[in-house]
Motif scaffolding. Structure first.
Motif, mmCIF file in Angstrom:
data_model
loop_
_atom_site.group_PDB
_atom_site.id
_atom_site.type_symbol
_atom_site.label_atom_id
_atom_site.label_comp_id
_atom_site.label_asym_id
_atom_site.label_seq_id
_atom_site.Cartn_x
_atom_site.Cartn_y
_atom_site.Cartn_z
ATOM 1 N N CYS A 82 0.773 -0.918 -0.101
ATOM 2 C CA CYS A 82 0.037 -0.026 -0.060
ATOM 3 C C CYS A 82 0.987 1.364 -0.015
ATOM 4 C CB CYS A 82 -0.858 0.086 1.197
ATOM 5 S SG CYS A 82 -2.023 1.266 1.222
ATOM 6 N N LEU A 84 0.706 5.506 0.827
ATOM 7 C CA LEU A 84 0.076 6.694 1.584
ATOM 8 C C LEU A 84 0.694 7.890 1.059
ATOM 9 C CD1 LEU A 84 -1.793 7.738 3.802
ATOM 10 C CD2 LEU A 84 -0.033 7.509 5.181
ATOM 11 N N LEU A 115 -3.562 5.036 -0.838
ATOM 12 C CA LEU A 115 -4.297 5.951 0.225
ATOM 13 C C LEU A 115 -3.926 7.440 -0.137
ATOM 14 C CD1 LEU A 115 -4.343 3.652 3.319
ATOM 15 C CD2 LEU A 115 -6.375 4.348 2.023
ATOM 16 N N ASP A 136 -8.853 5.295 -1.005
ATOM 17 C CA ASP A 136 -9.652 6.088 0.316
ATOM 18 C C ASP A 136 -8.713 7.182 0.520
ATOM 19 O OD1 ASP A 136 -11.357 6.746 2.343
ATOM 20 O OD2 ASP A 136 -11.072 4.855 3.497
ATOM 21 N N TYR A 137 -9.284 7.998 1.470
ATOM 22 C CA TYR A 137 -8.397 9.265 1.816
ATOM 23 C C TYR A 137 -8.498 9.535 3.455
ATOM 24 C CZ TYR A 137 -12.786 11.824 2.331
ATOM 25 O OH TYR A 137 -14.097 12.587 2.779
ATOM 26 N N ALA A 151 -7.564 1.416 7.720
ATOM 27 C CA ALA A 151 -7.533 1.868 6.407
ATOM 28 C C ALA A 151 -6.657 1.166 5.179
ATOM 29 C CB ALA A 151 -6.763 3.380 6.439
ATOM 30 N N ALA A 155 -7.893 -1.137 2.306
ATOM 31 C CA ALA A 155 -7.289 -0.514 0.911
ATOM 32 C C ALA A 155 -6.782 -1.635 0.210
ATOM 33 C CB ALA A 155 -6.230 0.608 1.119
#
Length: 417
Positions: A82, A84, A115, A136-137, A151, A155
């Protein structure tokens, strides 16, 4: 308690400064792999802290950081699950919009979950990031372990589901395209008014991912002549299949226009030369035109195996092939002699592609070949098999002799009088 984002690289840079962004990330694999989060942000004040957070199994999620997009490209290896991204990070271009950095990351990591991190209260910008492609945020001042850990896990799972759904959709589209190509390659014969019986079989080979280039057709023209053809474009895949469809349709149109023999094949070669993607692409072809009384036929071979004929009191044998011409697309201004053959009052004529005779016998390297196929058809005809049953039995026995499905596609066409 929160821990500052580590400023050192957690993994060495990939050689040449290129990330393995196209490698399959762990978002597509199930199992107990520890999740890895890549944080991309550039905060000179160092105010952003990432809390320690567990994955679903209680193990800590690994955190890696990058100060800019160039460093992120080096750190985005296959074990990252993931990303960010701080939306405040400037884009690669000075005149870019506020989501250019996000678009760059999505292009860089199309198979990773992403994210977006935005300022508190800037929900509109976060929602726009999701519309662009983020999973997502999150708000910058709400990064506690529970929120961020959940999150990241969600995600990753959403991205995994998206990838699976995309693959399923692509598979369905390929199946639909193959079905359309197959309808073009394997048409319904136009034999209204002819006493001849028609049968055909097509079986895909195990080595191809898409439909191959085997094709055939049979039509009856206004003068009562029955024209049959079978061909094979070299290679496998949608381009070869599409070229096979074009050649088949061109053959049908030219046949109804009154062309046959060398004139027809010369025109088909021009079609192939204009439509193929590479000069290395060629096609083999066999055409037969059967006289209205059914006793004689004209035969043209363009690098293709000769048809097999059987008749009462006469064992299966190959039609003459000494004067055959080259495959279409190999030699400019080539010629294809039309050979006249006697069929007799009652007969069965089988046209086939080379996939039928290139299968191997047992575990050795010996191929079945045309002689082996002739013997096989003789045995099955002696057992009383004809028409559809003969074709099905022949293809099954060839497959069994090969020890499994054949490597190449196989098309077989049978005309009986």
């Amino acid at each position: 308690m929160p821990v500052p984002i580590p400023r050192q690289r957690a993994v060495p840079a990939v050689e040449g400064g290129q990330a393995q962004a196209q490698a399959t990330p762990d978002t597509e694999t199930a199992g107990p792999t520890v999740l890895t989060l890549l944080v991309i942000e550039d905060d000179p004040a160092g105010s952003l802290s990432i809390p320690e957070m567990p994955d679903a199994a209680g193990r800590p999620i690994r955190v890696r950081t990058a100060r800019n997009l160039t460093e992120a490209e080096r750190l985005l290896t296959h074990d990252v699950n993931c990303v960010l991204l701080d939306l405040a990070l400037p884009g690669a271009r000075p005149d870019a919009d506020e989501l250019e950095a996000l678009r760059h990351v999505l292009r860089l990591a199309p198979r990773h979950a992403v994210l977006a991190l935005t300022a508190s209260g800037d929900a509109e910008r976060g929602a726009e990031a999701v519309r662009v492609g983020a999973q997502d945020y999150l708000f910058r001042d709400e990064l506690d372990a529970r929120v961020l850990g959940r999150a990241v896990r969600y995600a990753v799972e959403r991205k995994r589901a998206d990838v699976a759904q995309r693959k399923l959709t692509e598979s369905r589209i390929r199946a639909q395209e193959n079905a359309r190509l197959e309808r073009g390659l394997l048409p319904t014969p136009l034999l209204d008014g002819s006493p001849l019986r028609f049968a055909a079989r097509y079986r895909p080979g195990r080595s191809r991912a898409l439909l191959g280039g085997d094709f055939y057709d049979t039509v009856r023209t206004a003068d009562g002549t029955v024209h049959a053809m079978i061909g094979d474009v070299c290679g496998h895949g949608p381009d070869e299949a599409a070229l096979g469809v074009e050649l088949r349709i061109a053959w049908r149109a030219l046949t109804f226009a009154g062309l046959c023999g060398d004139e027809l094949l010369s025109t088909l070669q021009q079609v192939l030369e204009h439509e193929r993607e590479s000069d290395e692409i060629f096609a083999t072809l066999c055409t037969v035109d059967i006289s209205p009384d059914g006793r004689r036929a004209g035969l043209c071979l363009a690098g293709h195996p000769s048809p097999l004929i059987t008749s009462p009191g006469r064992p299966a044998s190959l039609l003459p092939y000494e004067n055959s011409g080259p495959a279409l697309g190999l030699l400019p201004k080539a010629r294809w002699p039309r050979m006249q053959v006697e069929l007799g009052a009652s007969w069965s004529l089988m046209l086939y592609t080379d996939g039928l005779i290139e299968g191997r016998i047992g575990e050795g390297n010996r191929r079945l070949g045309q002689e082996g196929m002739v013997e096989l058809i003789r045995r099955q005809r002696a057992q009383g098999l004809t028409g559809e049953e003969l074709l099905e039995a022949a293809m099954n026995e060839v497959r069994d002799l090969n020890g499994g499905d054949l490597t190449d596609d196989v098309a077989v066409l049978l005309l009986d009088r």
